[in-house]
Scaffold this motif. Structure first.
Motif, mmCIF file in Angstrom:
data_model
loop_
_atom_site.group_PDB
_atom_site.id
_atom_site.type_symbol
_atom_site.label_atom_id
_atom_site.label_comp_id
_atom_site.label_asym_id
_atom_site.label_seq_id
_atom_site.Cartn_x
_atom_site.Cartn_y
_atom_site.Cartn_z
ATOM 1 N N SER A 1 0.068 8.682 13.252
ATOM 2 C CA SER A 1 -0.675 9.336 14.331
ATOM 3 C C SER A 1 -1.536 8.313 15.074
ATOM 4 O O SER A 1 -1.604 8.307 16.301
ATOM 5 N N ARG B 1 0.821 -1.212 0.000
ATOM 6 C CA ARG B 1 0.000 0.000 0.000
ATOM 7 C C ARG B 1 0.851 1.257 0.000
ATOM 8 O O ARG B 1 0.351 2.348 -0.207
ATOM 9 N N PRO C 1 -9.724 3.710 2.900
ATOM 10 C CA PRO C 1 -11.120 3.926 3.271
ATOM 11 C C PRO C 1 -11.689 5.186 2.616
ATOM 12 O O PRO C 1 -10.934 6.030 2.140
ATOM 13 N N GLU D 1 2.855 17.785 5.730
ATOM 14 C CA GLU D 1 1.771 16.864 6.103
ATOM 15 C C GLU D 1 1.764 16.521 7.589
ATOM 16 O O GLU D 1 0.706 16.612 8.236
ATOM 17 N N GLY E 1 -5.247 3.321 7.059
ATOM 18 C CA GLY E 1 -4.959 4.751 6.989
ATOM 19 C C GLY E 1 -5.129 5.327 5.602
ATOM 20 O O GLY E 1 -5.237 4.605 4.602
ATOM 21 N N LEU E 2 -5.161 6.660 5.550
ATOM 22 C CA LEU E 2 -5.229 7.375 4.278
ATOM 23 C C LEU E 2 -3.877 7.983 3.922
ATOM 24 O O LEU E 2 -3.687 8.432 2.809
ATOM 25 N N SER E 3 -3.001 8.040 4.870
ATOM 26 C CA SER E 3 -1.646 8.541 4.598
ATOM 27 C C SER E 3 -0.712 7.955 5.644
ATOM 28 O O SER E 3 -1.153 7.437 6.676
ATOM 29 N N ILE E 4 0.576 8.074 5.370
ATOM 30 C CA ILE E 4 1.566 7.587 6.337
ATOM 31 C C ILE E 4 1.419 8.402 7.632
ATOM 32 O O ILE E 4 1.452 7.848 8.732
ATOM 33 N N SER E 5 1.230 9.730 7.482
ATOM 34 C CA SER E 5 1.120 10.590 8.673
ATOM 35 C C SER E 5 -0.051 10.173 9.541
ATOM 36 O O SER E 5 0.077 10.091 10.769
ATOM 37 N N SER E 6 -1.208 9.939 8.924
ATOM 38 C CA SER E 6 -2.377 9.600 9.739
ATOM 39 C C SER E 6 -2.205 8.213 10.354
ATOM 40 O O SER E 6 -2.640 7.977 11.484
ATOM 41 N N CYS F 1 -6.197 14.372 6.132
ATOM 42 C CA CYS F 1 -5.564 13.056 6.284
ATOM 43 C C CYS F 1 -4.271 12.958 5.490
ATOM 44 O O CYS F 1 -3.374 12.211 5.874
ATOM 45 N N ALA F 2 -4.204 13.644 4.360
ATOM 46 C CA ALA F 2 -2.987 13.589 3.553
ATOM 47 C C ALA F 2 -2.837 14.896 2.790
ATOM 48 O O ALA F 2 -3.829 15.515 2.418
ATOM 49 N N LEU G 1 0.396 6.635 0.774
ATOM 50 C CA LEU G 1 -0.307 5.368 0.618
ATOM 51 C C LEU G 1 -1.045 5.379 -0.722
ATOM 52 O O LEU G 1 -1.458 6.434 -1.214
ATOM 53 N N VAL H 1 -1.823 17.068 9.751
ATOM 54 C CA VAL H 1 -2.664 15.875 9.738
ATOM 55 C C VAL H 1 -3.569 15.882 10.975
ATOM 56 O O VAL H 1 -3.161 16.302 12.055
ATOM 57 N N ASN H 2 -4.807 15.498 10.793
ATOM 58 C CA ASN H 2 -5.867 15.474 11.820
ATOM 59 C C ASN H 2 -6.411 16.859 12.160
ATOM 60 O O ASN H 2 -7.287 16.959 13.007
ATOM 61 N N LEU I 1 6.442 7.837 0.689
ATOM 62 C CA LEU I 1 5.862 8.721 1.705
ATOM 63 C C LEU I 1 4.348 8.838 1.591
ATOM 64 O O LEU I 1 3.738 9.672 2.260
ATOM 65 N N LEU J 1 -4.076 5.046 -3.025
ATOM 66 C CA LEU J 1 -5.530 5.210 -2.936
ATOM 67 C C LEU J 1 -6.114 5.047 -4.327
ATOM 68 O O LEU J 1 -5.384 5.014 -5.325
#
Lengths: 163, 298
Positions: B65, A42, A155, A91, B57-62, A77-78, A51, A95-96, A49, A53
């Motif tokens: 986290s 993934r 997701p 990022e 996850g949707l990214s490495i950062s998330s 999220c990204a 994922l 993030v969040n 760096l 999608l």
């Protein structure tokens, strides 16, 4: 109008032609690279760096595009590499956080300023359409960016491509 | 505790070792320790938590986290156990932390932040702090006792200038002692109040370095103690740990002020000891050669 003895007229309607599902393409959530169909991991093999999608092929970002991935709570999220440069952030720093930490609605025609959040919420819950709105960087005035918002995953999330 | 080499951790995450090193630089996670040969060693718990987070996850950062949040749950459960005065639950919480981390990281990332959180919430005058400080001191002393005997030829005398077990600095001092002992250093911890007989203790222990730790005792008391050590074994490097930020005159004497974190302080002390040993063991060969050359030219 021709009614026969008070009974509503019934018409035979031809069944709707089902639209063929749009082709889906994979992309890296950081660099935008398109990996081969059967990628073993993934994690993007190009940059390492992001994922992998999926999104509709016609709206998926290309390499070097500035884009964000947001979830249904409008949390970031990204952030792609180009978006990091465009929005002067990284990022891990955002993030969040809520999307308004990075982008603000800037559509002069939109009175309520909800088009961005509405579009993101729809996309993040899996709506197949694509919406376009105007935004500006949160800390900068005088710059307008067109945001193309569509669904991606998995997701399920919203893909915001900045143009 | 199970450790993974870089290649093993990368295989578990299905990425290349270079990618794993890039994550360490960019995100600071997973955070490896170093083997004696300076190779990276990842804890299995961290890598496994990250692998699970990456799946969703949707990214490495998330994902990172999320993995960090999962690991932080240990600190929350330890806080909960200590403020509920449940010793067994506290033991279980620190054991759970040890399953995912080394002793050093469990202390730095779970135990000490937990104590800070309790003092922040309840103050050092509270019963919760009294219970937590006693439990933590007990645990740290037990961990120190269970550490294998020292392997290095270096020793440190720690002058404890904290008030008592309920002093906020005390767990940090005990943690520093634990880290030093685990690094193979011989540590003798004494109260900085007691000067009588200190010369005998110093002569037996032959310290390479003296650390004054804690901010409760005044400078005069601490200075008398340090002077008594110096009289017994001669001049040696002195470091101060958690003596408070408002003591500029200590810095002016060339004394090393250690960082507040126990891990950082341990690393600084080890560097000091190594540099001190390197100076002591360097052969004084340059001078005679110069003299010989000078004689030859005559």
């Amino acid at each position: 109008m021709a009614f026969t003895r008070g009974r509503p007229a019934l018409h035979l309607v031809t069944p709707l032609e089902h639209e063929a599902p749009a082709p889906v393409i994979s992309f890296c959530g950081h660099c935008g690279a398109h990996p081969p169909a059967a990628a073993p991991s993934r994690v993007c093999a190009d940059c390492g760096l992001g994922l992998i999608l999926e999104s509709r092929a016609d709206v998926a970002p290309k390499v070097g595009d500035a884009f964000l991935i947001l979830d249904r709570t409008l949390a970031v999220c990204a952030v792609s590499e180009a978006a990091e440069r465009l929005l002067a952030t990284t990022e891990p720093d955002v993030v969040n956080q809520h999307v308004t930490a990075l982008l603000m609605p800037a559509n002069a025609e939109e009175k309520t300023g909800t088009s961005l959040s509405t579009a993101v919420a729809w996309a993040a819950r899996g709506d197949s359409g694509t919406r376009t709105t105007v935004v500006r960087p949160a800390n900068t005035f005088g710059i307008r960016l067109t945001a193309r918002i569509t669904s991606c995953g998995a997701p399920q999330a919203a893909l915001v491509v900045l143009e | 505790m199970r450790y993974l080499k870089t290649s093993e951790a990368a295989a578990l995450l299905n990425v290349s070792p270079n990618t794993l090193r890039a994550w360490e630089r960019r995100f600071g996670f997973p955070k490896p320790q170093r083997s004696p040969g300076k190779h990276r060693l990842f804890t299995h718990g961290e890598v496994a938590a990250l692998r699970d987070a990456l799946q969703e996850g949707l990214s490495i950062s998330s994902a990172i986290s999320r993995a960090r949040e999962g690991l932080a749950a240990d600190a929350n459960s330890l806080v909960g156990a200590l403020v509920s005065y449940e010793r067994e639950r506290a033991d279980a919480a620190i054991e759970a932390a040890l399953a995912l981390r080394s002793v050093e990281r469990s202390v730095e990332e779970v135990l000490l932040p937990t104590l800070d959180e309790i003092t922040r919430r309840y103050s050092v005058e509270s019963a919760a702090w009294a219970f937590a400080a006693h439990w933590a001191g007990d645990w740290l002393r037990r961990a120190t006792r269970l550490t294998p005997p020292p392997v290095r030829e270096v020793s440190i005398v720690v002058g404890d200038a904290s008030r008592d077990e309920l002093d906020r600095d005390t767990p940090y001092i005990r943690a520093l002692e634990l880290f030093l002992v685990r690094a193979g250093v011989k540590v003798l911890s004494l109260s900085a109040r007691g000067v009588a007989g200190i010369g005998d203790a110093a002569t037996v222990h032959r310290p390479n370095l003296v650390v004054v730790a804690g901010g409760h005792l005044d400078d005069d008391t601490v200075a008398r103690w340090a002077y008594a050590i110096r009289l017994a074994v001669g001049p040696m490097p002195l470091a101060v740990y958690r003596r408070g930020a408002e003591r500029p005159r200590v810095r002016a004497t060339g004394t090393t002020v250690l960082p507040a974190g126990a891990g950082d302080a341990q690393r600084t002390l080890l560097e000091l000891l190594e540099s001190d040993q390197a100076i002591a063991s360097s052969p004084p060969a340059a001078q005679p050669q110069v003299q010989r050359a000078a004689r030859g030219s005559r």
